[in-house]
Design an enzyme around this catalytic site. Sequence first.
Site, PDB file in Angstrom:
ATOM      1  N   GLU A   1      42.519  36.027  38.568  1.00 22.83           N
ATOM      2  CA  GLU A   1      42.777  35.142  37.584  1.00 22.83           C
ATOM      3  C   GLU A   1      42.508  33.746  38.008  1.00 22.83           C
ATOM      4  O   GLU A   1      43.130  33.324  39.189  1.00 22.83           O
ATOM      5  CB  GLU A   1      44.468  35.513  37.483  1.00 22.83           C
TER       6      GLU A   1
ATOM      7  N   CYS B   1      48.650  28.002  35.324  1.00 27.94           N
ATOM      8  CA  CYS B   1      47.517  28.416  34.801  1.00 27.94           C
ATOM      9  C   CYS B   1      47.217  28.089  33.563  1.00 27.94           C
ATOM     10  O   CYS B   1      46.244  28.014  32.956  1.00 27.94           O
ATOM     11  CB  CYS B   1      47.214  29.960  35.137  1.00 27.94           C
TER      12      CYS B   1
END
Lengths: 525, 525
Positions: free
Chosen positions: A265, A302
Site C-alpha cells: 500500500e 494514507c
Amino acid sequence: MTLTGNLLIGQRAITGTQAAIHAINPATDTPLDPLYAGASAEQVTQACTLAWAAFDAYRETTLEQRAHFLETIAEQIEALGDTLIDRANAETGLPKARLLGERGRTCAQLRTFARVVRAGEWLDVRVDNALPERQPLPRPDLRQRQVALGPVAVFGASNFPLAFSVAGGDSASALAAGCPVVVKAHGAHPGTSELVGQAVARAVKQCGLPEGVFSLLYGAGREVGIALVSDPRIKAVGFTGSRSGGLALCQVAQARPEPIPVYAEMSSINPVFLFDAALQARGEDVAQGFVASLTQGAGQFCTNPGLVIARQGPALQRFIDAASVQVRQAPAQTMLTPGIASAYKAGVGALAGNANAQAAASGLPQQGPNQCQAQLYVTQAEAFLADPALQAEVFGAASLVVACDSDEQVRQVAEHLEGQLTATLHLDDGDLDQARTLLATLERKAGRILVNGWPTGVEVCDAMVHGGPFPATSDARGTSVGTAAILRFLRPVCYQDFPDALLPPALQHANPLQLRRLLDGQREA
Amino acid sequence: MTLTGNLLIGQRAITGTQAAIHAINPATDTPLDPLYAGASAEQVTQACTLAWAAFDAYRETTLEQRAHFLETIAEQIEALGDTLIDRANAETGLPKARLLGERGRTCAQLRTFARVVRAGEWLDVRVDNALPERQPLPRPDLRQRQVALGPVAVFGASNFPLAFSVAGGDSASALAAGCPVVVKAHGAHPGTSELVGQAVARAVKQCGLPEGVFSLLYGAGREVGIALVSDPRIKAVGFTGSRSGGLALCQVAQARPEPIPVYAEMSSINPVFLFDAALQARGEDVAQGFVASLTQGAGQFCTNPGLVIARQGPALQRFIDAASVQVRQAPAQTMLTPGIASAYKAGVGALAGNANAQAAASGLPQQGPNQCQAQLYVTQAEAFLADPALQAEVFGAASLVVACDSDEQVRQVAEHLEGQLTATLHLDDGDLDQARTLLATLERKAGRILVNGWPTGVEVCDAMVHGGPFPATSDARGTSVGTAAILRFLRPVCYQDFPDALLPPALQHANPLQLRRLLDGQREA
C-alpha cells in the site's frame, strides 16, 4: 516489559550484528535508548527457517486454536499497559489519546479476525459430489478449500505504530490465514515494535504454537528487507509505506526464482469532488470538515485528502476562503520522524516553487522541531492536466484545490488521476445526476468511494476496502484493512476422490466444521 | 461461415498488415488456406481502444444480460456445426470424436459461467450498516462489491483449440466477470479461431452489446502479444502455454507503468506417487490406467502424468514391466504442430542422452509426420534429486519413473519438486498412514491432489483447481478451469454512505438482486 534492543527469532531474543538504529523523539529531536542492532543475513535466514518449520503445523491448527491465538495476542498487548503507550508516544510524537485509540483498534482488529477465522467462510469450501452414472464419463468427487500461502514478510508502517505495525492488519490477517509472520520493524518505532513483539511471542508460547509462527527483525538500511523478501521460504509480502519502497520490494519479489505476491500500500492523494449544489448550500461547512480531515494527525494518513476538485466560481471561492481561515488557525503538529518532516517541507517547497500553484493559506508556524505547518494551494485544471508534478503525494497536511472550467473538465481531471485508495464526493440531491456521470471513472480509479464524508478514518469491518489500483497499491485485488484482508494470503487446493480419512476436516463428508459449503452448485442454508 | 483470414476488431473484419501465419495440417504437413496476416501495432491499439470504450457499459450489464450473452455464444458455436469440427481436425490432428467432446465442454463451460453470473455470489456483497450512536465515533454505512478489472488479453492455447482458446475458459470467465476480451489467436489453429471468433462477434451483435466486448487478433511472432499486454487499456492477462512464453508475458506486464496481473498456466509434470500396498495388490491395473492417461491425446495435456515416484522393489518392477508392455503397444499419434512434435523429440532425446535415465519402453513407431512415440524412462531418486534436467517437462507421452530407496526418499523427492498443477496418489487402506505424511508437502506443491485416479480429464465445476504454485502457474491464487476462475478478474470497491439512488443494484438497501450478503457480520440465509 524491559526493552532489550534484541531481535526476536522465534522465542529467542538475540542481539543483531549489523548497523544499529535508534528511535528519535521527534518532539525533541533526541535519540531514545536502547540501540537496535540490525539482523545479519544469517539471522534473517534463521527467522525464515523457523517460520518454514512452523508452517505446516500452524496452518492446520483448528479454527478455534487460531482464533484463540489472535485473542491472546490482543490480551498480551493490552497487558503492556502504559508502558506501550508511553514508548509509542515518545517514539512517534503521536498524542497519547490517539495511541490509546489505536491500541483499541489494533486489539479489536485481532479479535475481529478471530471471529472471521471461527466463521470459516474464508475457506470457501466447494464440494462437487461424484456422479458415477454420468455419461459419457463419470464425474469424480471434487472438494476445494483455501490453504495458507506460506510464511509472510510484514513491513511495519511508520504512521500506525500499533494498528499497521508488528501486530497490525497485515500480521493479523496473515496469521488468521494460517501463515507464520516475520516482521521487519519500522525504524521509527523499534521500542514500540519490541514491546508488541514480546507480546506476540508470549501469546505464541501461551498457546503452545511452534515458535517460528512469529519473528521480529530490525535493520538500518534496506538489506534486511531485501534479504527477507528474497528468502525462498517467504511466500508473500505485506507492506505499507512509500512508493519507492513498495516498488523496490515488488522488484525483489518478481526477480526471485519463484516470484511471490506483494501487497504494497503505497501512495494516494485521495481526491475530493465538490459538486455545485452542495457547494452553494453548505460550502463553509464542507470547508470545515475538509480542514479537520486534512490536518488530523498532521495529515499523516494514507487517506489524507490531498486534492480537491470542483467547478470554479463564487461558490468554490467561498469554500477556498473558508478553508483558508481554518488552515490559518491550524496549529503546527509534530510529525512522526525527522525524515517525514523534511520530506513534507520538500513537497511543500515544490508546490511553492511551481508557477501553476497559488498559495491560499498556511497554518500556524512551527513551535518545535519536525512540525508540520498545514498548507492549502490552488491550481487550474489545465495546469493540473499538463503537469504530473501536481499529482505527487505530499505526505502531511497539504492539499491542492483544482479549479475546473466545466463539468467536462471535472471528468477529465478524474480520468487523469492515478489509482487511489479513496475518492470522495460532496453532493446534495441536485448533484446526483452530475455525480452519477463520474461514478464509472471513480470505480476504476479508487478502492473506496465516499459520499459527504472524509476519507480519513478507515473502519475495520467486512465491507472496508483499503486498497485500489496502482500506484495506490501494487495489487488492486486486495484490501489491507478489514476482514477481506485474509483473502490475500490464501490459495485454493482441490482434493479429488479422497477417502474421508485423508480429507482435512473442512472437506469431510459429515461437514464437522458446519460450514455453508457450495454443494453441487448450491449454497447450503 | 467462410474463412476470410481477417482480424475481428469489434464487429469489423479487417485484414492484418503484418507477416502472415497459415495453419499446417500436422497429419500431412501441408499448409491450409487462408493466410492470416498479423495485426499491426495500430490494429492492436484499435482493438484495445474499442475494448476500453465498451468496458464501463459492459461491466454494468445486468446479470441476466451477461448470462444470456454467454449462452448465446454457446449457441452460436454449436450453430457452426461440422464446419468447426472439420477445420479443427485439419488444423490440429485431433480426432473428431475428441473435438466433438471438446466442443461440448466449451459450450457447457459457457453455460456454467452463465449460471455463476446469475447466482451473483462472485459479487461477494458485504454490508456494514451505519451505527450512528456508536462511541467514541459513529460507524458510516459501508458496502462492498466486486467490480471487473478491465479489458483482458487472452492467449489461446494450442492443446485445447476450443475449450482453452478463443471462447475457452479464460475468455468465458473474463466475460462473466464483466471484462471485455481481446484474444490473440494461437498460430496453430487460426481457422478454428476465426470461426469461433465470428460466433462470438455474432453473439455480441445479437445481444446488443458494445462491439468492443470482443476482438480477435493474429500475429506471426511475439510482437502482437507484447503489444497487447503492453497496452495501457489492458488490465489482466490469461495465458496457457510454455514456461518461456508465460514468463515473457509476466515480464512485459511487470514492466508497464501500471503493472497488471498475469494468469499464466505454464508447465507441470504431474507427479504420481505409488504406495506399497496398492502396488502389491494391483500394480498391473495401475500400470494400465497410467499408460492410458499418459498416451491419451498424444500426451498433450497440461496434466499429463510425466513423473512416477515409488519405493523400489519387486512390486515397482512389476509395475514398470506392465507399463512397458502397454507402452510398447501404444500407437504413435499425430501431435498438434510440427513445432510441438520436434520439441517432443528433443525432450525425449535429452532423456535418452542422460546417463541417469534408463529407457524402459518405446511405443509403436511413427506412421506419418509429426507423430509422438510414447516413451517410458526410469531413474533413481538420487540422480533425480541431483539433476534438475530430469524435472523438465517433456510435452507429450513421455514419463519418468523415479525409484526411491525409502519412504524418506519419497518424501525428499516430493519436497524437491517444483510447483505442479496436480499430484496423484495411488493407495490402498494399508497406505493411508504413509500417504498422510506426504499430504502437507503435496498441498504446498500442487493445485489438485488426486487419489486412485489420473490427472488428465479436468472437470469444469465449482470445486476444480487447475492452477498451482510457480512454475505451474504465475499466480497460485487462481484457477483457470472451473467456476472460481471468474474471481481472477475482479477487485473490490467499497461505497461509503452512498444514497440508495447512487448505489449499484447489488448494494441497494432493498437487495433487489436477492443476494446472500454478509450483513453486519452475518451471512444472510
